[in-house]
Structures are given as structure tokens and as C-alpha cells.
Scaffold this active site. Structure first.
Site, PDB file in Angstrom:
ATOM      1  CG  HIS A 108      -1.758   1.062   1.374  1.00 52.30           C
ATOM      2  ND1 HIS A 108      -2.973   1.316   0.529  1.00 52.30           N
ATOM      3  CD2 HIS A 108      -2.008   1.985   2.365  1.00 52.30           C
ATOM      4  CE1 HIS A 108      -3.386   2.389   0.987  1.00 52.30           C
ATOM      5  NE2 HIS A 108      -2.930   2.820   2.134  1.00 52.30           N
ATOM      6  CG  ASN A 145      -4.366   5.448   4.766  1.00 57.09           C
ATOM      7  OD1 ASN A 145      -3.909   5.092   3.483  1.00 57.09           O
ATOM      8  ND2 ASN A 145      -4.710   4.209   5.562  1.00 57.09           N
TER       9      ASN A 145
END
Length: 351
Positions: free
Chosen positions: A298, A318
């Protein structure tokens, strides 16, 4: 709940229905389960969670199955938090709550490695001489970090676009004195020829190479996020930023990463986000020995660093909405053997 257990419950519920001389004609297995399994556990919390995360299910049976998964994940979170004084961070239920571990990993993984030979052509960051480091740094306070975005509203594996765009937004703001939100959808739709795969993953380097070759990327206002790959609709009339080069951080070197964040600005990074602890992170300094330094899944953006309660951390942005973590951010352990691969695959754009 496995198929055998589900069949047993349905059969028992059906028998109860018949013994009560009630008509079961036309009832599905899900209807019977819904009626005779009783109320959902933690009903109000479940209903609030579904509303908050816009969860809808096709049938009672599907909802029951998802509820059972949610209960299992809820128990994991409670058990962790009972020992949060040991772990040093807390967890909370979030968007991922009704997914199994394998489903989560299928959906969230969006890291695609780039050809190492190609990457080796990009210059490596060199720490400036006599660089001084503040005790803490937060680029949000300097107008270099945009608002938290949400890639997962559509379950799209596009973290590479959000990581690259986040770093470019920061570089552009610091150079021009104005923060402009840029288009991740532009990247999804148009960077496939450079090695990305739309909602099936990609890489920050591929994204940067597209922006360089394309002489820019559009603004988010002109090219909004749909969460699915569509026809490329870039227009130079709506360009929000452009870039000319890529600088990579020496792989695994947190000292170089810290120097880059200090002297340059936000940096795109790839991390291992596959653990349940990361999945449900809520607050505190994330520190997990199970987090791999070599298996990234990620992309995110390092926007600063600091120390709290004696623990050094990276401040990382994020793209899972402000409902995740600390209003969309996570504090990840710093100077701890490159935990989670925070410095394994890090880079930033030059204008």
C-alpha cells in the site's frame, strides 16, 4: 459461519416455523435466519456502523453473514485494546469491519513493483550538508498537505495514485505558495501505458513518469474521483501541476527519508498494510513486529515526524477517509529497523 453450520441453523429455524403452524411458504433461508436468529448483537452499534460506512446488503442472509464477520473482528479489536498499554496503540472498528482477512488483502493491496533497472536510472537523494532537524515536523501546518481523500468508497486499488498525487501536491504548494488538489482519477484513467493497472494496482514511479511525459496532471475539481477506470479525459486547460523529475530515497534508509522529509517536503512511501493491526489502527504509535520491511502492499505519504511519550514516529497520510486512524493519519514507529518498509520504496517529484 461455514456452510454446515448455516445449513443446521436454517433447518432448525424452519422446523420451529412449522411447529408454530406459521406459513413459511415463500420464505428464503435468509428470511428464516433473520426471524429466528433473534436480534443482531450490538444492534445499535451495527446499525450506526452500516450507516457511517454506507454498507448495504442484498439479503438478510448476506447481512447475517457479514454481521458474524463483523462480530469476530470486533472481538479482535476489543482484545487488542484490553492490552493497548502494552502495544502502545489502539484499534477501532472502521470500513473494513465486515470483511474477512483474505477479502481485506484482496481489496487493499495495490502495490505493483517497478522494474529495478528502470528505477536505478533515477537519482538517489543526498542529504544536504549541515542540515538541521527540528524535534518535530508537520507539513500540514505549512500549507503543503491537502485534505484526507477516500479511495475505498469504491473499493478501488488506487493507493499508488493517492501516494504520488499527495507528494506532488506538497511539492507544488511549497514551490508556488498555493495548495491545489490534484486528480487521482486522471492517473487511474491515463497512466496504464506507463505500467499502472487502474483499480488493480500500480506504482508511484509509473505515475510520476506519466505526469512528466504528459506535461502535467489535472485538478481534482475538473477531473473528480470515480473510483473506477474510465476513458482518459485529461485536458491541459485544467492542468493543476506538472513535474520534471523523480528522486528516490536509498532503499531501507530511514535517516535519508528523514532528511528528505525535513529538507524537501512530503514523500511518497510504500508500506506493508496487510496486518489486522494496521487495518483497524486508531491512535498511538503503530509498532508491530509482524509488519514486513520487504513486502509492500500500500502507498501513503509521509508528511512529518515527531516523538510522543518517548516514542519516535513518522506522521503518515492515508487515503481511507478521515474515519480511519487519527482523522485519516497514522503515527508509525520511526528508527525501528525500517519497520513496515517505510523507507524501502520512497520517492518524491521535482518540479
Amino acid at each position: 459461519m461455514n456452510k454446515l453450520s448455516l445449513l443446521f441453523v436454517v433447518n432448525v429455524a424452519t422446523l420451529v416455523c412449522l411447529l408454530q403452524v406459521q406459513s413459511c411458504q415463500g420464505w428464503s433461508a435468509g428470511d428464516i435466519l433473520f426471524k429466528y436468529q433473534g436480534k443482531y448483537k450490538h444492534h445499535e452499534e451495527w446499525r450506526w456502523w452500516k450507516t457511517t460506512h454506507a454498507k448495504n446488503y442484498a439479503s438478510h442472509q448476506e447481512e447475517l453473514e457479514r454481521h458474524l464477520i463483523w462480530l469476530s473482528n470486533r472481538k479482535y479489536i476489543e482484545q487488542h485494546n484490553a492490552n493497548s498499554h502494552i502495544f502502545g496503540f489502539t484499534l477501532a472498528m472502521n470500513y473494513w469491519g465486515d470483511m474477512t482477512d483474505s477479502e481485506y488483502n484482496d481489496v487493499h493491496k495495490s502495490y505493483e513493483p517497478t522494474n529495478k533497472k528502470l528505477v536505478s536510472n533515477f537519482p538517489v537523494f543526498e542529504t544536504p550538508q549541515n542540515l538541521t532537524y527540528p524535534d518535530s515536523l508537520d507539513w500540514r501546518t505549512k500549507g503543503a498537505v491537502g485534505s484526507i481523500k477516500d479511495q475505498m468508497a469504491y473499493q478501488c486499488g488506487s493507493s499508488y495514485a493517492f501516494g504520488a498525487i499527495g507528494a506532488l501536491e506538497g511539492a507544488n504548494a511549497l514551490a508556488n505558495g498555493q495548495l491545489v488538489s490534484l486528480s487521482e482519477q486522471n492517473i487511474l484513467d491515463c497512466s496504464v501505458p506507463y505500467g499502472n493497472f487502474g483499480c488493480s494496482g500500480g506504482n508511484v514511479y509509473n505515475t510520476f513518469m506519466y505526469v512528466i511525459a504528459n506535461s502535467g496532471v489535472d485538478t481534482e475539481d475538473s477531473y473528480y474521483y470515480k473510483g473506477r477506470q474510465d476513458e482518459c479525459s485529461y485536458s491541459s486547460n485544467n492542468r493543476g501541476a506538472k513535474m520534471s523529475g523523480i528522486v528516490r530515497i536509498k532503499s531501507g534508509d530511514e535517516s535519508s527519508l528523514m532528511a528528505a522529509v525535513t529538507s524537501v517536503g512530503p514523500v511518497a512511501v510504500a508500506v506493508d498494510a496487510s496486518s489486522n493491526a494496521f487495518r483497524y489502527y486508531s491512535s498511538g504509535v503503530f509498532d508491530s513486529s509482524r509488519c514486513s520491511s520487504s513486502s509492500s502492499t500500500h502507498f501513503m505519504v509521509v508528511t512529518g515526524y515527531g516523538t510522543t511519550n518517548g516514542k519516535d514516529y513518522w506522521l503518515v497520510k492515508n487515503s481511507w477517509s478521515s474515519n480511519w486512524g487519527m482523522n485519516g493519519y497514522i503515527m508509525m514507529t520511526r528508527g525501528n529497523y525500517n519497520q513496515c518498509g517505510i523507507a524501502t520504496d520512497a520517492s518524491y517529484p521535482t518540479l
